[in-house]
Design an enzyme around this catalytic site. Structure first.
Site, mmCIF file in Angstrom:
data_model
loop_
_atom_site.group_PDB
_atom_site.id
_atom_site.type_symbol
_atom_site.label_atom_id
_atom_site.label_comp_id
_atom_site.label_asym_id
_atom_site.label_seq_id
_atom_site.Cartn_x
_atom_site.Cartn_y
_atom_site.Cartn_z
ATOM 1 N N ILE A 302 5.718 2.900 -3.174
ATOM 2 C CA ILE A 302 6.422 3.310 -1.957
ATOM 3 C C ILE A 302 7.917 3.399 -2.215
ATOM 4 C CG2 ILE A 302 6.935 2.714 0.433
ATOM 5 C CD1 ILE A 302 4.068 3.621 -0.071
ATOM 6 N N ALA A 372 11.307 -2.465 0.538
ATOM 7 C CA ALA A 372 9.904 -2.202 0.185
ATOM 8 C C ALA A 372 9.379 -3.210 -0.824
ATOM 9 C CB ALA A 372 9.765 -0.787 -0.376
ATOM 10 N N LYS A 376 1.417 -7.161 -2.552
ATOM 11 C CA LYS A 376 0.552 -6.474 -1.585
ATOM 12 C C LYS A 376 -0.947 -6.627 -1.829
ATOM 13 C CE LYS A 376 0.651 -2.156 -4.200
ATOM 14 N NZ LYS A 376 0.962 -0.726 -4.180
ATOM 15 N N SER A 415 6.162 -2.461 6.290
ATOM 16 C CA SER A 415 5.093 -3.425 6.530
ATOM 17 C C SER A 415 3.740 -2.752 6.311
ATOM 18 C CB SER A 415 5.218 -3.992 7.942
ATOM 19 O OG SER A 415 4.314 -5.070 8.127
ATOM 20 N N LYS A 418 -2.286 -4.437 7.669
ATOM 21 C CA LYS A 418 -2.949 -5.733 7.505
ATOM 22 C C LYS A 418 -2.212 -6.852 8.237
ATOM 23 C CE LYS A 418 -5.148 -4.405 3.183
ATOM 24 N NZ LYS A 418 -4.838 -2.971 3.379
ATOM 25 N N ASN A 457 -3.406 2.044 4.169
ATOM 26 C CA ASN A 457 -3.536 2.224 2.724
ATOM 27 C C ASN A 457 -2.919 3.539 2.281
ATOM 28 O OD1 ASN A 457 -5.574 -0.092 1.961
ATOM 29 N ND2 ASN A 457 -6.307 0.832 3.856
ATOM 30 N N SER A 461 -1.390 4.769 -4.663
ATOM 31 C CA SER A 461 -0.381 3.746 -4.952
ATOM 32 C C SER A 461 -0.919 2.779 -6.005
ATOM 33 C CB SER A 461 -0.012 2.980 -3.681
ATOM 34 O OG SER A 461 -1.140 2.311 -3.146
#
Length: 634
Positions: A302, A372, A376, A415, A418, A457, A461
């Protein structure tokens, strides 16, 4: 003989001055032929000296024109449309000059025997045609010598500008492995046309002719096409047994170069993404113009895409912060190749190191921050809650506090979906980050606007399911799916980052923006689609293995955006989430205690503190499920 000619061509032993010499030779010979054709039986009335004088004058004018336009400087074997056009223009300018001087001298001198006008016209036409023919002869000879016998017959889907660029890229590549035998187009008005000696046909006719032409590959080359139509074309090709490749749009060419190597296999991202997002470019540009922007986690999926998107705007400088050395170096090299004058600075640093971050903020004084940086991966954070708290929560606290201290105008935190009713440590850690950032924004006398962006999602990534499936397909399988019914919401990396930029310049701060993630996708269906795109058959070439839900994993993700939990904005893909407000003093105290507890408490005690801060955090398929029933004493 072929090898000798190839050595001559590849070595480029022919100097541009030799090309000029040949062009001038064409001019002289064309003049003699034109003179003879025009005068015919009257030729004896003109002396050789007069013809030689006129020829010398005309040839000199053509020579000056060739030198002025540089029509001889190109590599002849790679001549293209612009070079041919330049040649014709140079010839026309010389012809016009010849005509003008011929008439002018004829008026001024009675003794001057001028060249007949028709002879000059004949001369211009022959010179242009012969010079053009010379270049085409060299070009086609080279193409024939380098052409591979193993070329594959293909259709190009799209007879517009992008399709013609694709054809040119294929033809100009000496390692070309494709032979275009037809353009396919949905526009009926183009059917039965011929472009560059290649017919334009309908999809139905292409299927009819494919067997005779032995075509089993289609290259999709359309700039503006809906994702739905792309999905339909993909499905049709797979049903027929054709392989589908894509020529990326101009903005996605590597180093801005069009060549056959740009043509790539169609990806799952191409057909699971959505139609192009319409951004408020004026608002984003005014918000970014001449600003110093800091991007943390800049080397991640990201963060790196945010950097690429930012480079489209007139920023003053981009400060790229990341702790991942190799990934940061790779991004630096990519940007140096693509943007030689890119205004960026690379900082290798940990966002949880407050002294180091103070130095960065103090040195560069960023006016905007896109945060960012985060861990994760759900299963890993479930195993190591310490790291989820230290990096995710601790990193946000350091960066947000410094943003206020150094007067940052806008702080945008990335964010995740999740964080909505979290069932795992990672989601809960991001929800705590949201709570802290939102509580900060409610303080009086601060100039920093805090914005949070939530999305699901991201296709492709690092560590996501798509790269995992790709690796498993390359190894021959099986593809591992945790549960046959598990579903997720997806968006592409560019789409997510474009929405982050758009949301970053909305509102007055304190908002949590959630993105419309579209329709949910079953991971089982995603795996099957990727198998088909790879040209394999499920059950014959490769298998799918169901491994069971991982710790902290949900079967269905929460729907981010609906009318019950969001408010609309001016952008149809971005909503404002309705969330409970928190008091800064209470939140700050709880988070300080949580971060201090990292030094002394066990994982279970740390997670229990997280559940105190986020009461809706209910663990699933995890060793921390017991904490939802009985809270251990501290």
């Amino acid at each position: 003989m072929k090898s000798i000619l190839l050595n001559i061509f590849n070595g480029r032993i022919v100097s541009p001055w030799w090309i000029l010499f040949i062009d001038v030779g064409i001019v002289i010979n064309s003049f003699v032929i034109a003179f003879v054709l025009r005068l015919n039986i009257n030729l004896p009335s003109y002396s050789v000296s007069e013809m030689v004088l006129n020829c010398t004058i005309v040839s000199s004018l053509y020579l000056v024109s060739f030198l002025s336009f540089g029509s001889f400087k190109g590599v002849v074997r790679h001549s293209n449309y612009s070079e041919f056009k330049n040649l014709i223009v140079a010839c026309f300018v010389a012809f016009s000059s010849s005509l003008f001087i011929n008439e002018l001298v004829g008026l001024l001198s009675d003794s001057w025997i001028s060249t007949p006008r028709l002879a000059l016209v004949f001369h211009f036409l022959m010179t242009s045609m012969l010079a053009f023919a010379f270049r085409m002869l060299v070009k086609e000879t080279y193409s024939s010598l380098t052409k591979k016998d193993t070329s594959q017959n293909v259709y190009v889907y799209g007879a517009g500008e992008m399709g013609q660029i694709t054809l040119e890229a294929i033809r100009n590549d000496r390692d070309n492995q494709y032979r275009v035998v037809g353009f396919i187009d949905d526009d009926a008005s183009k059917w039965n046309m011929v472009l560059h000696s290649i017919p334009v046909i309908s999809w139905e006719k292409a299927m009819t002719l494919s067997r005779g032409k032995q075509v089993n590959l289609v290259i999709l080359a359309i700039n503006h096409i809906s994702v739905q139509r792309k999905h339909e074309i993909t499905a049709a090709c797979l049903d027929i047994g054709w392989k589908l490749k894509v020529m990326p749009s101009v903005g996605n060419w590597v180093n801005g170069i069009s060549n056959q190597k740009q043509i790539r296999d169609i990806r799952i991202e191409d057909i699971l993404g959505r139609d192009e997002i319409k951004l408020n470019l004026l608002e984003i540009m005014s918000g970014l113009e001449n600003k110093v922007v800091l991007v943390s986690g800049a080397a991640g999926s990201i963060g790196s895409e945010i950097v690429r998107q930012l480079l489209r705007f007139p920023v003053q400088k981009i400060i790229m912060v990341d702790v991942a050395e190799s990934a940061l170096y790779d991004l630096q090299q990519e940007l140096l190749l693509a943007h030689t004058d890119s205004p960026f600075e690379v900082i290798l640093a940990d966002v949880t190191n407050i002294q180091r971050m103070q130095e960065v903020f103090g040195t560069y004084k960023p006016q905007l921050v896109f945060h960012a940086a985060a861990y994760k991966h759900v299963p890993l954070m479930e195993q190591f809650p310490y790291e989820a708290i230290r990096v995710n929560v601790g990193g946000v606290k350091v960066m947000a506090d410094l943003a206020i201290e150094y007067g940052v105008g806008k702080f945008v935190m990335v964010s995740t979906d999740k964080a909505v009713n979290p069932t795992n440590v990672m989601g809960a850690s991001k929800r705590i980050c949201e709570i802290y950032v939102q509580a900060l924004s409610q303080q009086n006398n601060i100039q920093t606007q805090f914005v949070t962006t939530r999305f699901g999602n991201v296709l492709g990534s690092n560590g996501s399911v798509v790269p995992l499936f790709k690796k498993q397909i390359e190894r021959g399988g099986p593809l591992t799916v945790t549960h046959k019914e598990i579903t997720r919401y997806f968006m592409t990396i560019p789409e997510a980052c474009q929405l982050v930029l758009e949301a970053g310049f909305m509102g007055q701060g304190g908002e949590i923006y959630v993105f419309d993630m579209g329709e949910p996708v079953k991971i089982d269906d995603l795996a099957k689609e990727m198998i088909r795109l790879s040209g394999l058959k499920l059950g014959e070439d490769i298998e799918i293995a169901y491994t069971g839900l991982r710790p902290g994993e949900k079967l269905y993700e929460e729907l981010l955006a609906n009318k019950e939990n969001t408010l609309p904005t001016h952008h149809d893909k971005i909503m404002i989430g309705k969330v409970r407000r928190h008091q800064y003093e209470e939140v700050n105290s709880s988070i300080n205690d949580l971060l201090f507890a990292l030094k002394i408490e066990s994982n279970h005690l740390l997670v229990s503190r997280m559940k105190d801060i986020v009461p809706e955090f209910k663990s699933q398929n995890s060793c921390f499920v017991s904490l939802d029933k009985v809270m251990p004493e501290r």
